[in-house]
Design a protein around this motif. Structure first.
Motif, PDB file in Angstrom:
ATOM      1  N   HIS A  79     -22.113 -12.139 -72.281  1.00 12.60           N
ATOM      2  CA  HIS A  79     -23.562 -12.134 -72.477  1.00 12.60           C
ATOM      3  C   HIS A  79     -24.254 -13.039 -71.462  1.00 12.60           C
ATOM      4  CE1 HIS A  79     -22.374 -15.893 -74.283  1.00 12.60           C
ATOM      5  NE2 HIS A  79     -23.634 -16.290 -74.194  1.00 12.60           N
ATOM      6  N   TRP A  80     -25.582 -12.898 -71.395  1.00 12.21           N
ATOM      7  CA  TRP A  80     -26.422 -13.831 -70.642  1.00 12.21           C
ATOM      8  C   TRP A  80     -27.773 -13.937 -71.330  1.00 12.21           C
ATOM      9  CZ3 TRP A  80     -30.819 -11.878 -68.089  1.00 12.21           C
ATOM     10  CH2 TRP A  80     -30.858 -10.484 -67.920  1.00 12.21           C
ATOM     11  N   HIS A  81     -28.410 -15.097 -71.133  1.00 20.89           N
ATOM     12  CA  HIS A  81     -29.674 -15.407 -71.799  1.00 20.89           C
ATOM     13  C   HIS A  81     -30.836 -15.256 -70.822  1.00 20.89           C
ATOM     14  CE1 HIS A  81     -27.621 -17.365 -75.264  1.00 20.89           C
ATOM     15  NE2 HIS A  81     -26.697 -17.558 -74.355  1.00 20.89           N
ATOM     16  N   VAL A  82     -31.880 -14.560 -71.235  1.00 19.92           N
ATOM     17  CA  VAL A  82     -33.064 -14.389 -70.391  1.00 19.92           C
ATOM     18  C   VAL A  82     -33.798 -15.714 -70.218  1.00 19.92           C
ATOM     19  CG1 VAL A  82     -35.337 -13.279 -70.273  1.00 19.92           C
ATOM     20  CG2 VAL A  82     -33.322 -11.935 -70.925  1.00 19.92           C
ATOM     21  N   GLY A  83     -33.918 -16.519 -71.284  1.00 19.43           N
ATOM     22  CA  GLY A  83     -34.781 -17.692 -71.214  1.00 19.43           C
ATOM     23  C   GLY A  83     -34.149 -19.036 -71.499  1.00 19.43           C
ATOM     24  N   GLU A  84     -32.831 -19.107 -71.673  1.00 19.39           N
ATOM     25  CA  GLU A  84     -32.184 -20.376 -71.979  1.00 19.39           C
ATOM     26  C   GLU A  84     -30.999 -20.627 -71.060  1.00 19.39           C
ATOM     27  OE1 GLU A  84     -34.481 -18.787 -74.995  1.00 19.39           O
ATOM     28  OE2 GLU A  84     -32.475 -17.989 -74.685  1.00 19.39           O
ATOM     29  N   ASP A  85     -30.969 -21.830 -70.473  1.00 20.62           N
ATOM     30  CA  ASP A  85     -29.801 -22.262 -69.716  1.00 20.62           C
ATOM     31  C   ASP A  85     -28.672 -22.566 -70.704  1.00 20.62           C
ATOM     32  OD1 ASP A  85     -31.134 -22.339 -67.145  1.00 20.62           O
ATOM     33  OD2 ASP A  85     -32.102 -24.188 -67.812  1.00 20.62           O
ATOM     34  N   GLU A  86     -27.435 -22.502 -70.218  1.00 16.45           N
ATOM     35  CA  GLU A  86     -26.280 -22.778 -71.072  1.00 16.45           C
ATOM     36  C   GLU A  86     -25.239 -23.529 -70.254  1.00 16.45           C
ATOM     37  OE1 GLU A  86     -23.190 -20.262 -73.943  1.00 16.45           O
ATOM     38  OE2 GLU A  86     -24.505 -19.186 -72.577  1.00 16.45           O
ATOM     39  N   ILE A  87     -24.598 -24.493 -70.890  1.00 21.72           N
ATOM     40  CA  ILE A  87     -23.503 -25.232 -70.262  1.00 21.72           C
ATOM     41  C   ILE A  87     -22.343 -25.274 -71.244  1.00 21.72           C
ATOM     42  CG2 ILE A  87     -24.450 -27.448 -71.013  1.00 21.72           C
ATOM     43  CD1 ILE A  87     -23.302 -28.673 -68.436  1.00 21.72           C
ATOM     44  N   VAL A  88     -21.127 -25.080 -70.731  1.00 23.23           N
ATOM     45  CA  VAL A  88     -19.928 -25.090 -71.570  1.00 23.23           C
ATOM     46  C   VAL A  88     -18.927 -26.054 -70.940  1.00 23.23           C
ATOM     47  CG1 VAL A  88     -18.026 -23.712 -72.505  1.00 23.23           C
ATOM     48  CG2 VAL A  88     -20.308 -22.709 -72.298  1.00 23.23           C
ATOM     49  N   VAL A  89     -18.387 -26.944 -71.765  1.00 17.50           N
ATOM     50  CA  VAL A  89     -17.378 -27.911 -71.336  1.00 17.50           C
ATOM     51  C   VAL A  89     -16.088 -27.607 -72.080  1.00 17.50           C
ATOM     52  CG1 VAL A  89     -16.786 -30.360 -71.169  1.00 17.50           C
ATOM     53  CG2 VAL A  89     -19.195 -29.650 -71.052  1.00 17.50           C
ATOM     54  N   VAL A  90     -14.988 -27.448 -71.345  1.00 17.57           N
ATOM     55  CA  VAL A  90     -13.681 -27.274 -71.977  1.00 17.57           C
ATOM     56  C   VAL A  90     -13.179 -28.660 -72.355  1.00 17.57           C
ATOM     57  CG1 VAL A  90     -11.310 -26.472 -71.692  1.00 17.57           C
ATOM     58  CG2 VAL A  90     -13.186 -25.170 -70.669  1.00 17.57           C
TER      59      VAL A  90
END
Length: 153
Positions: free
Chosen positions: A58-69
């Motif tokens: 997926h991808w978000h039109v209006g929100e940034d996202e960060i994921v940390v393993v």
């Protein structure tokens, strides 16, 4: 409230709310929202069992996202292919970039992640399946037809 949080003390949300059959690869996933109600952003502590996925791509039109393993190993699957990720590595997904992504656990140990974003307030596009989410319409097909909730299907 103490600033130190033990995720094990938070009741997890198990699986996903995706309509059938899109929920199946997430059946064993556990997600804990570690932010208090009313916070300006969302932070989820996520455990993905071996063979499981973090989400549908997926991808978000209006929100940034960060994921940390945090622990374990992941395969980041995005528009560019498959990318191994190890504990301590970070993936950043700018809003509106169209780079559909998910993390897959192909290892033998649980994959533990921290995913941070703003609360969803705009469309989410699912790259590989006939699904979008909007704040107004919830989960629907790309043509706008709503999916029935799984408890009503």
């Amino acid at each position: 409230m103490m600033p130190r949080i033990d995720p094990a003390t938070i009741e997890p949300k198990r699986g996903s709310d995706y309509p059938a059959p899109f929920h199946l690869p997430l059946a064993g996933r556990e997600a804990r929202n570690v932010m208090p109600a009313g916070a300006d952003f969302v932070a989820n502590h996520v455990i993905v069992p071996p063979g499981g996925w973090s989400s549908q791509r997926h991808w978000h039109v209006g929100e940034d996202e960060i994921v940390v393993v945090l622990s374990g190993a992941a395969i980041l699957v995005d528009e560019e292919g498959r990318h191994p990720m190890a504990a301590g590595e970070i993936a950043v997904f700018p809003k509106g970039d169209g780079n559909g992504h998910k993390l897959v656990n192909e290892g033998d140990a649980p994959l533990v992640l921290l995913a941070v974003s703003l609360p969803e307030a705009s469309k989410v596009v699912y790259s590989d399946i006939d699904l979008i989410w909007t704040p107004e319409g919830g989960e629907q097909q790309r043509n706008g037809t709503p999916y029935p909730r799984r408890d009503q299907a």
